[in-house]
Enzyme design. Structure first.
Site, PDB file in Angstrom:
ATOM      1  N   PHE A  23       0.864  -1.191   0.000  1.00  0.00           N
ATOM      2  CA  PHE A  23       0.000   0.000   0.000  1.00  0.00           C
ATOM      3  C   PHE A  23       0.895   1.233   0.000  1.00  0.00           C
ATOM      4  CE2 PHE A  23      -2.193   3.630   1.621  1.00  0.00           C
ATOM      5  CZ  PHE A  23      -3.369   3.602   0.907  1.00  0.00           C
ATOM      6  N   ASP A  69       9.373   3.129   2.013  1.00  0.00           N
ATOM      7  CA  ASP A  69       8.164   3.899   2.284  1.00  0.00           C
ATOM      8  C   ASP A  69       7.875   3.797   3.783  1.00  0.00           C
ATOM      9  OD1 ASP A  69       5.668   4.956   2.692  1.00  0.00           O
ATOM     10  OD2 ASP A  69       4.718   3.962   0.974  1.00  0.00           O
ATOM     11  N   LYS A  74       2.485  11.373   7.006  1.00  0.00           N
ATOM     12  CA  LYS A  74       1.715  11.177   8.245  1.00  0.00           C
ATOM     13  C   LYS A  74       2.306  11.877   9.468  1.00  0.00           C
ATOM     14  CE  LYS A  74      -0.977   7.368   6.529  1.00  0.00           C
ATOM     15  NZ  LYS A  74      -0.728   6.153   5.799  1.00  0.00           N
TER      16      LYS A  74
HETATM   17  C1  PLP Z   1      -0.889   6.184   4.252  1.00  0.00           C
HETATM   18  C2  PLP Z   1       0.227   5.654   3.425  1.00  0.00           C
HETATM   19  C3  PLP Z   1       0.559   6.243   2.194  1.00  0.00           C
HETATM   20  C4  PLP Z   1      -0.265   7.341   1.562  1.00  0.00           C
HETATM   21  O1  PLP Z   1      -0.323   8.484   2.299  1.00  0.00           O
HETATM   22  P1  PLP Z   1      -1.478   9.585   1.987  1.00  0.00           P
HETATM   23  O2  PLP Z   1      -1.090  10.754   2.825  1.00  0.00           O
HETATM   24  O3  PLP Z   1      -2.761   8.956   2.410  1.00  0.00           O
HETATM   25  O4  PLP Z   1      -1.434   9.856   0.541  1.00  0.00           O
HETATM   26  C5  PLP Z   1       1.662   5.765   1.520  1.00  0.00           C
HETATM   27  N1  PLP Z   1       2.392   4.754   2.016  1.00  0.00           N
HETATM   28  C6  PLP Z   1       2.092   4.152   3.183  1.00  0.00           C
HETATM   29  C7  PLP Z   1       2.948   3.040   3.673  1.00  0.00           C
HETATM   30  C8  PLP Z   1       0.992   4.577   3.920  1.00  0.00           C
HETATM   31  O5  PLP Z   1       0.673   3.957   5.053  1.00  0.00           O
END
Ligand code: PLP
Length: 427
Positions: free
Chosen positions: A140, A227, A256
């Site tokens: 994700f 990520d 985040k």
């Molecule tokens: C939440 C998330 C994203 C996307 O972030 P958004 O601010 O919602 O676009 C990308 N990678 C990971 C691992 C995430 O948990």
């Protein structure tokens, strides 16, 4: 207006791209939130780990308010007196030469992919338009067209094509698969990976996976792209989840909790060798690196450090898993608990499409704890890292009490089946 009215408004006027629990929140402080009727909840989701520093952290909020009152947005057409200060701070914090500021996690992932491709053509010498980036099954990384192109989640993907080319998908936590993909594809530019797969259900890879993957990438001259949008900023008990294995990514993606949840902020970090392939006009964002974001990110990262949130997450996470594991030993309804630091999940003993996990979350909300299923039968538990041990244990009690009620109910139903096999529905 009552809770039903607020829910009805969202239902009527908002696109139906989410399926929220029926709780209407109006206030938050630390690890707690309150609904419009004043009912108190422990927040065990933390806005998908954006609120690691807790709701309404005074230092972060005042940094935001002060900067908003002074200068909110200049665009990158001009310099401002906050961006450079933040850039130096964040580079030193994570040990990189340069940062590229964006707003959302998905944008930062897009940025990393573009950066990786450009580096591959200009530094590694791959033939134009041939670069491949390896990704993992059940990844994700966000919701843009390119990102969903390499997702294998049909809900996220179906009927959004045509899709972006240039991605190879391999199983997660499988070094042999990575090795084979690297050896059989001469045009690989990068490997994009979540150090723990959060949305997929908090899948923690085997010890040594990240270190092994980084070594394979190095061997093949391929960029290791982490990520850490969900796992970063102290969540898993370290500053970054890759720190558990002392791995330094070539490209680091943050989002985040880099803002403490008060503002959309994301960042891509890399060393000059990589970052310098981006020249003026080749990438950007109107809001990326704005003064409010810069001030907020400095405050949010400072709080994580000052309040030793990584150490807290490590210690409290061990207590959480120990307490839940002890319960699960005698449980039929919960299979296992897994995670690192305060990013954990409980796997419910039912098939993927069952409603059990959702129903458990509804019951926990009644009892004052908010959490949500990730995929089907998996419930993620990720409270703000500022939660006190006492509150964490109150949360554990709500979780285990709820699971116990479901065990008892399942037991009663199966007894009833034995006694009155045709009249189960009356129970
Ligand atoms: C939440 C998330 C994203 C996307 O972030 P958004 O601010 O919602 O676009 C990308 N990678 C990971 C691992 C995430 O948990």
């Amino acid at each position: 207006m009552n809770q039903q009215d607020y829910i009805a408004l969202e239902d009527q006027y908002g696109a139906h791209n989410y399926h929220p629990l029926p709780v209407v929140l109006s206030r938050g402080q630390g690890a707690k939130v309150w609904d419009t009727e004043g009912k108190e909840y422990f927040d065990f989701l933390s806005a998908y780990s954006a609120v690691n520093q807790g709701h309404g952290h005074p230092k972060i909020v005042s940094a935001m308010v002060e900067q908003a009152q002074t200068l909110a947005l200049t665009s990158r057409a001009f310099y401002n007196d906050k961006l450079g200060v933040y850039e130096k701070f964040v580079c030193e914090y994570f040990g990189f030469d340069k940062v590229l500021p964006m707003n959302t996690g998905a944008e930062a992932v897009e940025t990393a992919l573009k950066l990786c491709r450009k580096w591959a053509y200009e530094k590694k010498g791959l033939p134009e338009n041939q670069a491949q980036i390896i990704v993992c099954e059940n990844n994700f990384h966000g919701r843009t067209t390119t990102i969903i192109s390499f997702s294998n989640d049909e809900t996220a993907r179906k009927n959004f094509g045509p899709y972006t080319d240039g991605f190879l998908r391999i199983p997660y936590d499988d070094l042999e698969a990575l090795k084979a993909a690297l050896e059989s594809n001469p045009n690989v530019a990068g490997f994009l990976v979540e150090p723990i797969q959060g949305e997929a259900g908090v899948y923690v890879p085997s010890d040594g996976y990240l270190k092994g993957a980084k070594a394979l990438c190095e061997q093949h001259g391929v960029l290791f792209i982490a990520d850490e949008v969900q796992t970063g900023i102290s969540r898993t008990g370290r500053r970054l989840a890759v720190d558990h294995e002392d791995v330094k990514p070539d490209i680091l993606i943050l989002g985040k909790a880099i803002s403490g949840g008060v503002y959309p902020i994301s960042a891509v970090l890399a060393n000059d060798e990589i970052m310098n392939v981006i020249k003026p006009g080749q990438h950007g964002s109107t809001f990326g690196g704005n003064p409010v974001a810069a001030a907020v990110a400095v405050a949010a990262l400072t709080v994580a450090q000052e309040e030793k949130l990584a150490e807290r997450a490590e210690e409290l996470g061990q207590k959480f898993r120990a307490a839940i594991s002890e319960y699960i030993e005698g449980s039929k309804i919960a299979k296992l608990v897994r995670g690192k630091g305060l990013l954990n999940a409980v796997v419910i003993n039912d098939h993927e499409e069952s409603e059990t996990a959702w129903n458990i979350c509804l019951r926990m909300a009644d009892k004052g704890l908010l959490a949500k299923p990730t995929h089907g039968n998996i419930i993620r538990f990720a409270p703000p890292l500022v939660i006190s041990e006492e509150d964490l244990m109150k949360g554990v009690k709500i979780i285990t009490d709820t699971l116990q009620e479901f065990e008892d109910e399942a037991e009663r139903v199966s007894m009833a089946e034995v006694n009155h096999p045709d009249h189960v529905e009356q129970i």
